[in-house]
Design an enzyme around this catalytic site. Sequence first.
Site, PDB file in Angstrom:
ATOM      1  N   ASP A  85       0.855  -1.184   0.000  1.00 59.31           N
ATOM      2  CA  ASP A  85       0.000   0.000   0.000  1.00 59.31           C
ATOM      3  C   ASP A  85       0.892   1.236   0.000  1.00 59.31           C
ATOM      4  O   ASP A  85       1.897   1.300   0.714  1.00 59.31           O
ATOM      5  CB  ASP A  85      -0.907   0.002   1.239  1.00 59.31           C
ATOM      6  CG  ASP A  85      -2.038   1.015   1.115  1.00 59.31           C
ATOM      7  OD1 ASP A  85      -3.199   0.580   1.024  1.00 59.31           O
ATOM      8  OD2 ASP A  85      -1.760   2.235   1.099  1.00 59.31           O
ATOM      9  N   ILE A  86       0.517   2.235  -0.783  1.00 63.09           N
ATOM     10  CA  ILE A  86       1.335   3.440  -0.923  1.00 63.09           C
ATOM     11  C   ILE A  86       1.345   4.270   0.364  1.00 63.09           C
ATOM     12  O   ILE A  86       2.269   5.066   0.598  1.00 63.09           O
ATOM     13  CB  ILE A  86       0.828   4.271  -2.130  1.00 63.09           C
ATOM     14  CG1 ILE A  86       1.941   5.141  -2.697  1.00 63.09           C
ATOM     15  CG2 ILE A  86      -0.404   5.092  -1.782  1.00 63.09           C
ATOM     16  CD1 ILE A  86       1.612   5.747  -4.057  1.00 63.09           C
ATOM     17  N   ASN A 104     -13.055  -3.055   2.072  1.00 61.44           N
ATOM     18  CA  ASN A 104     -14.050  -1.995   2.122  1.00 61.44           C
ATOM     19  C   ASN A 104     -14.886  -2.046   0.844  1.00 61.44           C
ATOM     20  O   ASN A 104     -14.351  -2.319  -0.235  1.00 61.44           O
ATOM     21  CB  ASN A 104     -13.367  -0.629   2.219  1.00 61.44           C
ATOM     22  CG  ASN A 104     -12.536  -0.482   3.482  1.00 61.44           C
ATOM     23  OD1 ASN A 104     -12.988  -0.856   4.562  1.00 61.44           O
ATOM     24  ND2 ASN A 104     -11.333   0.041   3.375  1.00 61.44           N
ATOM     25  N   GLN A 159     -14.841   2.765   0.490  1.00 57.20           N
ATOM     26  CA  GLN A 159     -13.942   2.208  -0.526  1.00 57.20           C
ATOM     27  C   GLN A 159     -13.444   3.346  -1.411  1.00 57.20           C
ATOM     28  O   GLN A 159     -14.220   4.083  -1.999  1.00 57.20           O
ATOM     29  CB  GLN A 159     -14.692   1.172  -1.375  1.00 57.20           C
ATOM     30  CG  GLN A 159     -13.819   0.504  -2.426  1.00 57.20           C
ATOM     31  CD  GLN A 159     -14.597  -0.552  -3.220  1.00 57.20           C
ATOM     32  OE1 GLN A 159     -15.830  -0.658  -3.092  1.00 57.20           O
ATOM     33  NE2 GLN A 159     -13.899  -1.319  -4.027  1.00 57.20           N
ATOM     34  N   HIS A 194     -10.197  -5.350  -3.379  1.00 59.42           N
ATOM     35  CA  HIS A 194      -8.891  -5.627  -2.784  1.00 59.42           C
ATOM     36  C   HIS A 194      -9.064  -5.963  -1.311  1.00 59.42           C
ATOM     37  O   HIS A 194      -9.971  -5.472  -0.650  1.00 59.42           O
ATOM     38  CB  HIS A 194      -7.947  -4.422  -2.919  1.00 59.42           C
ATOM     39  CG  HIS A 194      -8.529  -3.124  -2.468  1.00 59.42           C
ATOM     40  ND1 HIS A 194      -9.413  -2.402  -3.245  1.00 59.42           N
ATOM     41  CD2 HIS A 194      -8.374  -2.402  -1.323  1.00 59.42           C
ATOM     42  CE1 HIS A 194      -9.765  -1.293  -2.596  1.00 59.42           C
ATOM     43  NE2 HIS A 194      -9.160  -1.281  -1.420  1.00 59.42           N
ATOM     44  N   HIS A 253      -6.961  -5.639   2.251  1.00 61.38           N
ATOM     45  CA  HIS A 253      -5.817  -5.072   2.956  1.00 61.38           C
ATOM     46  C   HIS A 253      -5.306  -6.161   3.889  1.00 61.38           C
ATOM     47  O   HIS A 253      -6.088  -6.717   4.676  1.00 61.38           O
ATOM     48  CB  HIS A 253      -6.231  -3.883   3.819  1.00 61.38           C
ATOM     49  CG  HIS A 253      -6.800  -2.719   3.067  1.00 61.38           C
ATOM     50  ND1 HIS A 253      -6.102  -1.562   2.838  1.00 61.38           N
ATOM     51  CD2 HIS A 253      -8.020  -2.535   2.493  1.00 61.38           C
ATOM     52  CE1 HIS A 253      -6.858  -0.704   2.174  1.00 61.38           C
ATOM     53  NE2 HIS A 253      -8.031  -1.278   1.954  1.00 61.38           N
TER      54      HIS A 253
HETATM   55  P1  5GP Z   1      -9.796   1.422   0.099  1.00 64.17           P
HETATM   56  O1  5GP Z   1     -10.109   2.656   0.862  1.00 64.17           O
HETATM   57  O2  5GP Z   1     -10.331   1.483  -1.315  1.00 64.17           O
HETATM   58  O3  5GP Z   1     -10.148   0.174   0.817  1.00 64.17           O
HETATM   59  O4  5GP Z   1      -8.199   1.364   0.010  1.00 64.17           O
HETATM   60  C1  5GP Z   1      -7.457   1.846  -1.058  1.00 64.17           C
HETATM   61  C2  5GP Z   1      -6.000   1.767  -0.677  1.00 64.17           C
HETATM   62  O5  5GP Z   1      -5.221   1.961  -1.840  1.00 64.17           O
HETATM   63  C3  5GP Z   1      -5.547   2.844   0.329  1.00 64.17           C
HETATM   64  O6  5GP Z   1      -5.018   2.207   1.496  1.00 64.17           O
HETATM   65  C4  5GP Z   1      -4.500   3.640  -0.433  1.00 64.17           C
HETATM   66  O7  5GP Z   1      -3.414   4.028   0.391  1.00 64.17           O
HETATM   67  C5  5GP Z   1      -4.071   2.687  -1.525  1.00 64.17           C
HETATM   68  N1  5GP Z   1      -3.628   3.336  -2.754  1.00 64.17           N
HETATM   69  C6  5GP Z   1      -4.237   4.366  -3.404  1.00 64.17           C
HETATM   70  N2  5GP Z   1      -3.570   4.678  -4.527  1.00 64.17           N
HETATM   71  C7  5GP Z   1      -2.517   3.818  -4.589  1.00 64.17           C
HETATM   72  C8  5GP Z   1      -1.451   3.653  -5.530  1.00 64.17           C
HETATM   73  O8  5GP Z   1      -1.335   4.352  -6.530  1.00 64.17           O
HETATM   74  N3  5GP Z   1      -0.550   2.665  -5.265  1.00 64.17           N
HETATM   75  C9  5GP Z   1      -0.645   1.858  -4.158  1.00 64.17           C
HETATM   76  N4  5GP Z   1       0.283   0.934  -4.006  1.00 64.17           N
HETATM   77  N5  5GP Z   1      -1.644   1.995  -3.255  1.00 64.17           N
HETATM   78  C10 5GP Z   1      -2.547   2.964  -3.465  1.00 64.17           C
END
Ligand code: 5GP
Length: 123
Positions: free
Chosen positions: A35-36, A94, A101, A107, A109
Amino acid sequence: MAHTYDPTNIFARILRGEIPNKTVMESAHTLAFHDINPAAATHLLVIPKGPYVTYDHFAAEASAEEIVDFHRTLAALCASLGLTPGAGYRVITNAGEHGMQEVPHFHMHLIAGRVLGRLVERE
Ligand code: 5GP
């Protein structure tokens, strides 16, 4: 309600190789990468390569081969990182607005490396 997949989302772009990622594990149908913006010492994202928006979309419409591959890759990650048996970890997905989300490509985590607190804040 039908799930409409947006092929411009950031994980679709990662899968097409349009933007870089730090891959940790890859299999026929699954990719795992850092995760970034990590929330703990270990914070990986595990995604199917297929175009699924949410967990329920994936679970309902992916092939048995994709579903098994996804979960076996997650298990292999846990083993390779020494998370189990070990101090443990959390897997979270999420979905949608209330699930907050951010990226509309399903995805999980995989988070570990500290005591993570309660799962959901109470109102
Ligand atoms: P969500 O909120 O959709 O469950 O989580 C999305 C996740 O993707 C977040 O934890 C965010 O830090 C990660 N993320 C967003 N953009 C990028 C990216 O460009 N590269 C990577 N490796 N992770 C990302």
